[in-house]
Design a protein around this motif. Structure first.
Motif: not given
Length: 83
Positions: A49, A51-52, A81-83
């Motif tokens: 993951k 971009n987490s 940001r929300k994933i």
């Protein structure tokens, strides 16, 4: 510190530790050293993951940088940001 930190993360993060995910890239999590490097040795989780903001994926893992990021987000210094 940058080149040394990068060498430690890339070498240890693919040689020692355990894997939570089968990423087919030999990346590993090195939990004992992760606290010293502020979450950077959750390589296996990061490769799964990328971009987490929280590199910890199991209930017993702790990414020490994530709470700092949450405080900075709350203070509106950064935006997560929300994933």
């Amino acid at each position: 510190m940058g080149p040394l930190h990068g060498a430690i993360v890339n070498w240890c993060g693919h040689k020692y530790g355990y894997s939570n995910h089968d990423n087919e890239d030999h990346s590993k999590n090195s939990l004992p050293w992760d606290f010293l490097l502020m979450g950077e040795l959750f390589q296996n989780n990061h490769h799964k993951k990328p971009n987490s903001p929280n590199f910890a994926t199991r209930w017993w893992e702790f990414d020490p940088t994530y709470p700092v990021m949450k405080v900075l987000h709350w203070m509106r210094i950064i935006k997560i940001r929300k994933i």
